[in-house]
Design a protein around this motif. Sequence first.
Motif, PDB file in Angstrom:
ATOM      1  N   GLY A  34      -9.690   3.188   8.508  1.00 49.67           N
ATOM      2  CA  GLY A  34      -9.524   3.223   9.955  1.00 49.67           C
ATOM      3  C   GLY A  34      -8.492   4.236  10.380  1.00 49.67           C
ATOM      4  O   GLY A  34      -8.060   5.089   9.595  1.00 49.67           O
ATOM      5  N   GLN A  35      -8.091   4.134  11.647  1.00 59.24           N
ATOM      6  CA  GLN A  35      -7.125   5.059  12.227  1.00 59.24           C
ATOM      7  C   GLN A  35      -6.168   4.299  13.134  1.00 59.24           C
ATOM      8  O   GLN A  35      -6.566   3.370  13.834  1.00 59.24           O
ATOM      9  CB  GLN A  35      -7.844   6.144  13.034  1.00 59.24           C
ATOM     10  CG  GLN A  35      -6.900   7.180  13.615  1.00 59.24           C
ATOM     11  CD  GLN A  35      -7.633   8.237  14.417  1.00 59.24           C
ATOM     12  OE1 GLN A  35      -8.647   7.972  15.032  1.00 59.24           O
ATOM     13  NE2 GLN A  35      -7.096   9.444  14.418  1.00 59.24           N
ATOM     14  N   PRO A  45       0.902   8.944  12.727  1.00 59.56           N
ATOM     15  CA  PRO A  45       1.113   9.031  11.276  1.00 59.56           C
ATOM     16  C   PRO A  45       2.282   8.153  10.835  1.00 59.56           C
ATOM     17  O   PRO A  45       3.150   7.816  11.642  1.00 59.56           O
ATOM     18  CB  PRO A  45       1.426  10.509  11.047  1.00 59.56           C
ATOM     19  CG  PRO A  45       1.990  10.972  12.350  1.00 59.56           C
ATOM     20  CD  PRO A  45       1.348  10.136  13.419  1.00 59.56           C
ATOM     21  N   GLY A  46       2.292   7.774   9.571  1.00 63.24           N
ATOM     22  CA  GLY A  46       3.412   7.020   9.014  1.00 63.24           C
ATOM     23  C   GLY A  46       3.358   5.523   9.201  1.00 63.24           C
ATOM     24  O   GLY A  46       4.320   4.824   8.890  1.00 63.24           O
ATOM     25  N   GLY A  69      -3.445   9.994  11.356  1.00 63.13           N
ATOM     26  CA  GLY A  69      -3.388   8.569  11.647  1.00 63.13           C
ATOM     27  C   GLY A  69      -4.404   7.758  10.862  1.00 63.13           C
ATOM     28  O   GLY A  69      -4.579   6.574  11.113  1.00 63.13           O
ATOM     29  N   GLU A  70      -5.078   8.369   9.895  1.00 64.55           N
ATOM     30  CA  GLU A  70      -6.124   7.695   9.139  1.00 64.55           C
ATOM     31  C   GLU A  70      -5.572   7.068   7.859  1.00 64.55           C
ATOM     32  O   GLU A  70      -4.604   7.562   7.286  1.00 64.55           O
ATOM     33  CB  GLU A  70      -7.243   8.687   8.797  1.00 64.55           C
ATOM     34  CG  GLU A  70      -7.924   9.230  10.031  1.00 64.55           C
ATOM     35  CD  GLU A  70      -8.942  10.308   9.725  1.00 64.55           C
ATOM     36  OE1 GLU A  70      -9.018  10.774   8.565  1.00 64.55           O
ATOM     37  OE2 GLU A  70      -9.670  10.695  10.657  1.00 64.55           O
ATOM     38  N   TYR A  71      -6.213   5.990   7.439  1.00 59.74           N
ATOM     39  CA  TYR A  71      -5.824   5.308   6.203  1.00 59.74           C
ATOM     40  C   TYR A  71      -7.070   4.848   5.474  1.00 59.74           C
ATOM     41  O   TYR A  71      -8.152   4.774   6.047  1.00 59.74           O
ATOM     42  CB  TYR A  71      -4.902   4.123   6.490  1.00 59.74           C
ATOM     43  CG  TYR A  71      -5.610   2.971   7.169  1.00 59.74           C
ATOM     44  CD1 TYR A  71      -6.142   1.926   6.424  1.00 59.74           C
ATOM     45  CD2 TYR A  71      -5.757   2.939   8.548  1.00 59.74           C
ATOM     46  CE1 TYR A  71      -6.809   0.879   7.038  1.00 59.74           C
ATOM     47  CE2 TYR A  71      -6.423   1.901   9.165  1.00 59.74           C
ATOM     48  CZ  TYR A  71      -6.947   0.879   8.408  1.00 59.74           C
ATOM     49  OH  TYR A  71      -7.616  -0.147   9.007  1.00 59.74           O
ATOM     50  N   ARG A  72      -6.910   4.541   4.185  1.00 61.75           N
ATOM     51  CA  ARG A  72      -8.017   4.069   3.349  1.00 61.75           C
ATOM     52  C   ARG A  72      -7.453   3.122   2.298  1.00 61.75           C
ATOM     53  O   ARG A  72      -6.567   3.497   1.543  1.00 61.75           O
ATOM     54  CB  ARG A  72      -8.708   5.254   2.689  1.00 61.75           C
ATOM     55  CG  ARG A  72      -9.789   4.882   1.704  1.00 61.75           C
ATOM     56  CD  ARG A  72     -10.511   6.111   1.182  1.00 61.75           C
ATOM     57  NE  ARG A  72     -11.226   6.815   2.233  1.00 61.75           N
ATOM     58  CZ  ARG A  72     -12.454   6.495   2.666  1.00 61.75           C
ATOM     59  NH1 ARG A  72     -13.079   5.478   2.122  1.00 61.75           N
ATOM     60  NH2 ARG A  72     -13.027   7.183   3.612  1.00 61.75           N
ATOM     61  N   TYR A  85      -0.136  -3.801  10.273  1.00 62.21           N
ATOM     62  CA  TYR A  85       0.220  -2.418  10.590  1.00 62.21           C
ATOM     63  C   TYR A  85       1.640  -2.422  11.150  1.00 62.21           C
ATOM     64  O   TYR A  85       1.908  -3.104  12.137  1.00 62.21           O
ATOM     65  CB  TYR A  85      -0.738  -1.844  11.635  1.00 62.21           C
ATOM     66  CG  TYR A  85      -2.184  -1.959  11.223  1.00 62.21           C
ATOM     67  CD1 TYR A  85      -2.823  -0.910  10.591  1.00 62.21           C
ATOM     68  CD2 TYR A  85      -2.904  -3.132  11.464  1.00 62.21           C
ATOM     69  CE1 TYR A  85      -4.149  -1.017  10.205  1.00 62.21           C
ATOM     70  CE2 TYR A  85      -4.231  -3.243  11.078  1.00 62.21           C
ATOM     71  CZ  TYR A  85      -4.847  -2.185  10.456  1.00 62.21           C
ATOM     72  OH  TYR A  85      -6.152  -2.294  10.067  1.00 62.21           O
ATOM     73  N   ALA A  86       2.546  -1.647  10.535  1.00 62.09           N
ATOM     74  CA  ALA A  86       3.942  -1.666  10.963  1.00 62.09           C
ATOM     75  C   ALA A  86       4.514  -0.254  10.974  1.00 62.09           C
ATOM     76  O   ALA A  86       4.266   0.537  10.064  1.00 62.09           O
ATOM     77  CB  ALA A  86       4.764  -2.554  10.041  1.00 62.09           C
TER      78      ALA A  86
END
Length: 149
Positions: A34-35, A45-46, A69-72, A85-86
């Motif tokens: 997601g993002q 980001p971060g 801003g993406e993660y996997r 998410y923090a």
Amino acid sequence: MLQKFSMSFATLMAMVIGSAGPALAQGGAAGVVGQGTDGGGLAVPGVTVTASSPALQVREVTTVTDERGEYRLTPLPIGSYTVTYALTGFHTVKREDVRLGTGFVATVNVKMELGGLEETITVSGASPTVDVTSTATTTRITRETLELL
């Protein structure tokens, strides 16, 4: 000769097809992608993204969003997850009951809302133990110190 060749070719193909099953099963891993964005829709980001579940052998799995801003979080075992998410300066967001099945990759986009910085200050009222009645200097030597000398 041709019959022997076709027989060994058929045997070889059966072995290749038989070994492809476990390889295909590994490709069916579940995950969460997601993002993270802010209130204006800009990438954040971060952001630390943490997935926790009883299905995991470890307590939790963590990653950080990239510059877009993406993660996997892949591969993950099938099960139900809580994704948190923090990021400092933003309110923490928690998504519960994210269910992953075999080969299912859930897309969970999150909007991070601005929050205030939080600080914790601990004040202790206990004072250190100080002998204020005597100015004499003393030295204590224990038995262990003497034995070592």
